[in-house]
Design an enzyme around this catalytic site. Structure first.
Site, PDB file in Angstrom:
ATOM      1  N   GLY A  10       0.828  -1.202   0.000  1.00  0.00           N
ATOM      2  CA  GLY A  10       0.000   0.000   0.000  1.00  0.00           C
ATOM      3  C   GLY A  10       0.857   1.244   0.000  1.00  0.00           C
ATOM      4  N   CYS A  11       0.274   2.354   0.344  1.00  0.00           N
ATOM      5  CA  CYS A  11       0.971   3.636   0.358  1.00  0.00           C
ATOM      6  C   CYS A  11       2.254   3.526   1.177  1.00  0.00           C
ATOM      7  CB  CYS A  11       0.062   4.716   0.951  1.00  0.00           C
ATOM      8  SG  CYS A  11       0.850   6.321   1.118  1.00  0.00           S
ATOM      9  N   PHE A  12       3.354   3.935   0.592  1.00  0.00           N
ATOM     10  CA  PHE A  12       4.644   3.744   1.256  1.00  0.00           C
ATOM     11  C   PHE A  12       4.849   4.621   2.484  1.00  0.00           C
ATOM     12  CE2 PHE A  12       6.487   5.818  -2.880  1.00  0.00           C
ATOM     13  CZ  PHE A  12       5.951   7.061  -2.582  1.00  0.00           C
TER      14      PHE A  12
END
EC number: 1.8.4.11
Length: 165
Positions: A10-12
């Site tokens: 997912g979003c880093f």
């Protein structure tokens, strides 16, 4: 001596925020990987790369298996191409192994997660050979350290832990 782990979940931003505080982690950086056909990836042009985190760790303090167990605790590996509100291949769950030993540990950890029955579904995490890692722009590095109330869909789920082996 240090080792490297490359993970996507997912979003880093949220992944980096949780991993950078983990004992045994030496450094982290966020970037893009997983699409060899798109060189020099950027936030605006990253093809089919995943948003990923590169973790440099001290294997005497933290094993690769422990990194993966924490990885599976902070994101939902049973959702394909999605974490929280983020949808698309950029947000897929993936383990980018650097050698055969990491591949074996990844496959064994996934089998244990699936066998445990503690997660909401079967693991859909890709296990694939690491390729070029393109470091994200400076504004994406340590984002939640600079903006503590910024967006994240990552958090520790105490109930998603593997028991003693």
């Amino acid at each position: 001596m240090t080792e490297k782990a490359v993970l996507a979940g997912g979003c880093f931003w949220g992944m980096q925020d949780l991993f950078r505080r983990h004992p045994g982690v030496v450094s982290t950086r966020v970037g893009y990987t997983g699409d060899p056909s798109t060189p020099n990836a950027t936030y605006r042009r990253h093809g089919n790369h995943a948003e990923a985190i590169e973790i440099v760790f001290d294997p005497e303090q933290l094993s690769y298996r422990q990194i993966l167990e924490f990885f599976f605790q902070i994101h939902d590996p049973s959702t394909r191409n999605r974490q929280g509100n983020d949808i698309g291949a950029s947000y897929r769950s993936a383990i980018f192994y650097t050698d055969d030993a990491q591949k074996q540990v990844a496959e064994a950890t996934i089998a244990d997660v699936d066998a445990s029955g503690k997660w909401p579904g079967k693991v859909v995490t890709e296990v694939t050979q690491a390729t070029e890692f393109w470091e994200a722009e400076p504004e994406h590095q340590d984002y939640l350290e600079r903006y503590p109330n910024g967006y994240t869909c990552h958090y520790v789920r105490p109930e998603w832990q593997l028991g003693e082996r």
